[in-house]
Design a protein around this motif. Structure first.
Motif, PDB file in Angstrom:
ATOM      1  N   GLU A 109      14.790  -7.195  -8.734  1.00 52.05           N
ATOM      2  CA  GLU A 109      15.865  -8.009  -9.306  1.00 52.05           C
ATOM      3  C   GLU A 109      16.900  -8.446  -8.268  1.00 52.05           C
ATOM      4  OE1 GLU A 109      15.391  -9.014 -12.158  1.00 52.05           O
ATOM      5  OE2 GLU A 109      14.159  -7.524 -13.173  1.00 52.05           O
ATOM      6  N   GLY A 110      16.852  -7.861  -7.079  1.00 54.96           N
ATOM      7  CA  GLY A 110      17.841  -8.149  -6.056  1.00 54.96           C
ATOM      8  C   GLY A 110      18.945  -7.115  -6.052  1.00 54.96           C
ATOM      9  N   ASN A 111      19.751  -7.105  -4.978  1.00 57.76           N
ATOM     10  CA  ASN A 111      20.857  -6.155  -4.841  1.00 57.76           C
ATOM     11  C   ASN A 111      20.379  -4.712  -4.949  1.00 57.76           C
ATOM     12  OD1 ASN A 111      22.854  -8.236  -4.599  1.00 57.76           O
ATOM     13  ND2 ASN A 111      22.780  -8.506  -6.829  1.00 57.76           N
ATOM     14  N   ASP A 112      19.166  -4.469  -4.420  1.00 54.54           N
ATOM     15  CA  ASP A 112      18.585  -3.119  -4.419  1.00 54.54           C
ATOM     16  C   ASP A 112      18.330  -2.563  -5.813  1.00 54.54           C
ATOM     17  OD1 ASP A 112      18.465  -3.065  -1.658  1.00 54.54           O
ATOM     18  OD2 ASP A 112      20.378  -2.009  -1.437  1.00 54.54           O
ATOM     19  N   ASN A 113      18.122  -3.443  -6.778  1.00 53.29           N
ATOM     20  CA  ASN A 113      17.797  -3.023  -8.141  1.00 53.29           C
ATOM     21  C   ASN A 113      16.441  -3.573  -8.559  1.00 53.29           C
ATOM     22  OD1 ASN A 113      20.185  -1.540  -8.783  1.00 53.29           O
ATOM     23  ND2 ASN A 113      21.280  -3.476  -9.076  1.00 53.29           N
ATOM     24  N   ALA A 114      15.838  -2.927  -9.535  1.00 55.07           N
ATOM     25  CA  ALA A 114      14.574  -3.390 -10.084  1.00 55.07           C
ATOM     26  C   ALA A 114      14.486  -3.004 -11.552  1.00 55.07           C
ATOM     27  CB  ALA A 114      13.394  -2.788  -9.321  1.00 55.07           C
ATOM     28  N   THR A 115      13.728  -3.778 -12.307  1.00 54.51           N
ATOM     29  CA  THR A 115      13.355  -3.363 -13.655  1.00 54.51           C
ATOM     30  C   THR A 115      12.092  -2.528 -13.527  1.00 54.51           C
ATOM     31  OG1 THR A 115      14.257  -5.379 -14.632  1.00 54.51           O
ATOM     32  CG2 THR A 115      12.704  -4.116 -15.963  1.00 54.51           C
ATOM     33  N   ARG A 116      12.088  -1.352 -14.110  1.00 51.95           N
ATOM     34  CA  ARG A 116      10.952  -0.446 -13.995  1.00 51.95           C
ATOM     35  C   ARG A 116      10.288  -0.265 -15.351  1.00 51.95           C
ATOM     36  NH1 ARG A 116      12.219   5.607 -12.481  1.00 51.95           N
ATOM     37  NH2 ARG A 116      12.400   5.733 -14.754  1.00 51.95           N
ATOM     38  N   TYR A 117       8.961  -0.372 -15.359  1.00 55.95           N
ATOM     39  CA  TYR A 117       8.167  -0.226 -16.575  1.00 55.95           C
ATOM     40  C   TYR A 117       7.176   0.926 -16.384  1.00 55.95           C
ATOM     41  CZ  TYR A 117       9.488  -5.225 -16.814  1.00 55.95           C
ATOM     42  OH  TYR A 117      10.155  -6.431 -16.796  1.00 55.95           O
ATOM     43  N   GLY A 118       6.979   1.738 -17.415  1.00 51.64           N
ATOM     44  CA  GLY A 118       5.913   2.733 -17.383  1.00 51.64           C
ATOM     45  C   GLY A 118       4.569   2.038 -17.542  1.00 51.64           C
ATOM     46  N   ALA A 119       3.530   2.599 -16.929  1.00 49.82           N
ATOM     47  CA  ALA A 119       2.227   1.924 -16.918  1.00 49.82           C
ATOM     48  C   ALA A 119       1.073   2.911 -16.988  1.00 49.82           C
ATOM     49  CB  ALA A 119       2.096   1.090 -15.644  1.00 49.82           C
ATOM     50  N   ASN A 120      -0.077   2.407 -17.414  1.00 53.13           N
ATOM     51  CA  ASN A 120      -1.320   3.127 -17.152  1.00 53.13           C
ATOM     52  C   ASN A 120      -1.981   2.448 -15.953  1.00 53.13           C
ATOM     53  OD1 ASN A 120      -3.127   0.966 -17.989  1.00 53.13           O
ATOM     54  ND2 ASN A 120      -2.839   1.600 -20.118  1.00 53.13           N
ATOM     55  N   VAL A 121      -2.803   3.183 -15.232  1.00 56.65           N
ATOM     56  CA  VAL A 121      -3.386   2.656 -13.994  1.00 56.65           C
ATOM     57  C   VAL A 121      -4.846   3.079 -13.895  1.00 56.65           C
ATOM     58  CG1 VAL A 121      -1.146   2.694 -12.811  1.00 56.65           C
ATOM     59  CG2 VAL A 121      -2.654   4.686 -12.659  1.00 56.65           C
ATOM     60  N   GLY A 122      -5.483   2.704 -12.802  1.00 57.63           N
ATOM     61  CA  GLY A 122      -6.886   3.035 -12.600  1.00 57.63           C
ATOM     62  C   GLY A 122      -7.097   4.524 -12.374  1.00 57.63           C
ATOM     63  N   ARG A 123      -8.179   5.026 -12.925  1.00 56.84           N
ATOM     64  CA  ARG A 123      -8.505   6.424 -12.699  1.00 56.84           C
ATOM     65  C   ARG A 123      -9.146   6.565 -11.312  1.00 56.84           C
ATOM     66  NH1 ARG A 123     -12.160   4.236 -16.225  1.00 56.84           N
ATOM     67  NH2 ARG A 123     -14.382   4.521 -15.831  1.00 56.84           N
ATOM     68  N   GLU A 124      -9.351   7.796 -10.900  1.00 55.86           N
ATOM     69  CA  GLU A 124      -9.905   8.076  -9.581  1.00 55.86           C
ATOM     70  C   GLU A 124     -11.236   7.339  -9.394  1.00 55.86           C
ATOM     71  OE1 GLU A 124     -11.096  11.897  -6.740  1.00 55.86           O
ATOM     72  OE2 GLU A 124     -10.318  12.210  -8.769  1.00 55.86           O
ATOM     73  N   GLY A 125     -11.368   6.681  -8.264  1.00 51.83           N
ATOM     74  CA  GLY A 125     -12.569   5.912  -7.978  1.00 51.83           C
ATOM     75  C   GLY A 125     -12.469   4.458  -8.379  1.00 51.83           C
ATOM     76  N   PHE A 126     -11.368   4.083  -9.066  1.00 56.01           N
ATOM     77  CA  PHE A 126     -11.194   2.711  -9.523  1.00 56.01           C
ATOM     78  C   PHE A 126      -9.834   2.160  -9.076  1.00 56.01           C
ATOM     79  CE2 PHE A 126     -14.473   4.329 -12.251  1.00 56.01           C
ATOM     80  CZ  PHE A 126     -15.312   3.251 -12.472  1.00 56.01           C
ATOM     81  N   LEU A 127      -9.374   2.618  -7.914  1.00 58.25           N
ATOM     82  CA  LEU A 127      -8.075   2.198  -7.418  1.00 58.25           C
ATOM     83  C   LEU A 127      -8.229   1.318  -6.191  1.00 58.25           C
ATOM     84  CD1 LEU A 127      -6.296   5.642  -7.744  1.00 58.25           C
ATOM     85  CD2 LEU A 127      -5.775   3.611  -9.105  1.00 58.25           C
ATOM     86  N   TRP A 128      -7.341   0.347  -6.060  1.00 61.48           N
ATOM     87  CA  TRP A 128      -7.291  -0.458  -4.842  1.00 61.48           C
ATOM     88  C   TRP A 128      -5.838  -0.749  -4.535  1.00 61.48           C
ATOM     89  CZ3 TRP A 128      -5.327  -5.492  -4.605  1.00 61.48           C
ATOM     90  CH2 TRP A 128      -5.128  -6.136  -5.828  1.00 61.48           C
ATOM     91  N   SER A 129      -5.562  -1.185  -3.329  1.00 63.76           N
ATOM     92  CA  SER A 129      -4.190  -1.499  -2.959  1.00 63.76           C
ATOM     93  C   SER A 129      -4.192  -2.724  -2.070  1.00 63.76           C
ATOM     94  CB  SER A 129      -3.539  -0.310  -2.246  1.00 63.76           C
ATOM     95  OG  SER A 129      -4.256   0.012  -1.069  1.00 63.76           O
ATOM     96  N   GLY A 130      -3.072  -3.397  -2.016  1.00 61.56           N
ATOM     97  CA  GLY A 130      -2.955  -4.584  -1.191  1.00 61.56           C
ATOM     98  C   GLY A 130      -2.000  -5.596  -1.782  1.00 61.56           C
ATOM     99  N   GLU A 131      -2.053  -6.781  -1.250  1.00 57.67           N
ATOM    100  CA  GLU A 131      -1.170  -7.852  -1.696  1.00 57.67           C
ATOM    101  C   GLU A 131      -1.957  -8.909  -2.457  1.00 57.67           C
ATOM    102  OE1 GLU A 131       1.478 -11.423   0.327  1.00 57.67           O
ATOM    103  OE2 GLU A 131       1.448  -9.447   1.296  1.00 57.67           O
ATOM    104  N   ALA A 132      -1.409  -9.379  -3.552  1.00 56.86           N
ATOM    105  CA  ALA A 132      -2.032 -10.422  -4.364  1.00 56.86           C
ATOM    106  C   ALA A 132      -0.929 -11.324  -4.895  1.00 56.86           C
ATOM    107  CB  ALA A 132      -2.835  -9.802  -5.507  1.00 56.86           C
ATOM    108  N   TYR A 133      -1.291 -12.205  -5.799  1.00 54.87           N
ATOM    109  CA  TYR A 133      -0.302 -13.046  -6.472  1.00 54.87           C
ATOM    110  C   TYR A 133      -0.830 -13.403  -7.855  1.00 54.87           C
ATOM    111  CZ  TYR A 133      -3.404 -16.901  -5.074  1.00 54.87           C
ATOM    112  OH  TYR A 133      -4.503 -17.718  -4.897  1.00 54.87           O
ATOM    113  N   VAL A 134       0.086 -13.793  -8.723  1.00 57.82           N
ATOM    114  CA  VAL A 134      -0.309 -14.187 -10.071  1.00 57.82           C
ATOM    115  C   VAL A 134      -0.924 -15.582  -9.995  1.00 57.82           C
ATOM    116  CG1 VAL A 134       0.483 -14.677 -12.407  1.00 57.82           C
ATOM    117  CG2 VAL A 134       1.490 -12.772 -11.121  1.00 57.82           C
ATOM    118  N   GLY A 135      -2.239 -15.648 -10.210  1.00 56.29           N
ATOM    119  CA  GLY A 135      -2.947 -16.925 -10.129  1.00 56.29           C
ATOM    120  C   GLY A 135      -2.931 -17.698 -11.431  1.00 56.29           C
ATOM    121  N   ARG A 136      -2.849 -16.983 -12.535  1.00 57.32           N
ATOM    122  CA  ARG A 136      -2.746 -17.624 -13.841  1.00 57.32           C
ATOM    123  C   ARG A 136      -2.220 -16.622 -14.857  1.00 57.32           C
ATOM    124  NH1 ARG A 136      -7.600 -16.965 -17.188  1.00 57.32           N
ATOM    125  NH2 ARG A 136      -9.198 -15.808 -16.064  1.00 57.32           N
TER     126      ARG A 136
END
Length: 232
Positions: A109-136
């Motif tokens: 959000e700027g000024n060292d602030n962010a909106t934080r949301y709780g999430a579910n994520v990939g289980r072990e063996g189904f994780l990746w990391s890197g940079e992307a963008y919203v394509g659609r």
């Protein structure tokens, strides 16, 4: 078959254990190069939503196409309620940062602030990391199982032509599709109605937010928004 356990095209993976849960190939794409230099340790601000505030924030929504049910927040740890936190980052406002190790999604959000949301994520063996963008982006998107899934899970064949969007569709009410170099990564941020999935690693790579949280993020996220997925 319980549709909450279905896999979505580029979207949610199984959110609860079930014999008929459909699985999808892991998303071993992207690169974590350059992420180590970022200052990405989120610090919670004092306070946060009370139970009564959460009841209101996660209440029913009269969406234009389909009604959205209230979240059973008794099944969500309060630390995963949406909130504004202190989050020092050099990223531009609007940037989305996914932290699978902590089960959080941040919108800078700027000024060292962010909106934080709780999430579910990939289980072990189904994780990746890197940079992307919203394509659609999509509201109440259609789910179409990949051919590879149908080959492994023949019960998915009945949806080969696509399952129309709606409350029972595993992609949920809103979906952000992530791209790299003009190509769809098969990774999404999607909306889930399964409250108990928040704070867990249960998907085959994608990130799910409670529908009410996803409505908030979706409305403020234009196409081409930068997304960083941290190493788990």
């Amino acid at each position: 078959m319980d549709m909450d356990n279905m896999v979505a095209e580029g979207g949610p993976m199984p959110e609860a254990a079930a014999p008929a849960a459909l699985n999808r190939r892991s998303f071993l794409i992207g690169s974590a190069a350059g992420l180590g230099a970022l200052s990405l340790a989120g610090c919670a601000s004092s306070g946060g939503m009370s139970y009564s505030e959460a009841v209101r924030a996660y209440g029913p929504v009269a969406d234009a196409k389909f009604p959205i049910a209230a979240v059973d927040i008794s099944k969500v740890d309060p630390k995963y309620y949406r909130r504004t936190v202190r989050y020092p980052s050099k990223e531009a406002p609007g940037t989305i940062i996914i932290d699978p190790a902590k089960h959080y999604v941040y919108r800078i959000e700027g000024n060292d602030n962010a909106t934080r949301y709780g999430a579910n994520v990939g289980r072990e063996g189904f994780l990746w990391s890197g940079e992307a963008y919203v394509g659609r982006k999509a509201e109440w998107p259609t789910w179409t199982p990949p051919k590879e899934m149908i080959a492994r899970q023949p019960e998915a064949a009945k949806y080969a032509a696509g399952m129309p969007g709606g409350p029972d569709n595993p992609l949920g009410a809103r979906t952000l599709y992530l791209y790299q170099d003009g190509k769809y990564t098969l990774y999404t941020i999607y909306s889930t109605r399964v409250a108990r999935s928040i704070g867990t690693g249960v998907t085959s790579g994608c990130t799910g937010l409670l529908t009410q949280d996803m409505l908030d993020l979706y409305a403020r996220t234009p196409v081409d928004t930068k997304v960083l997925v941290l190493p788990a």
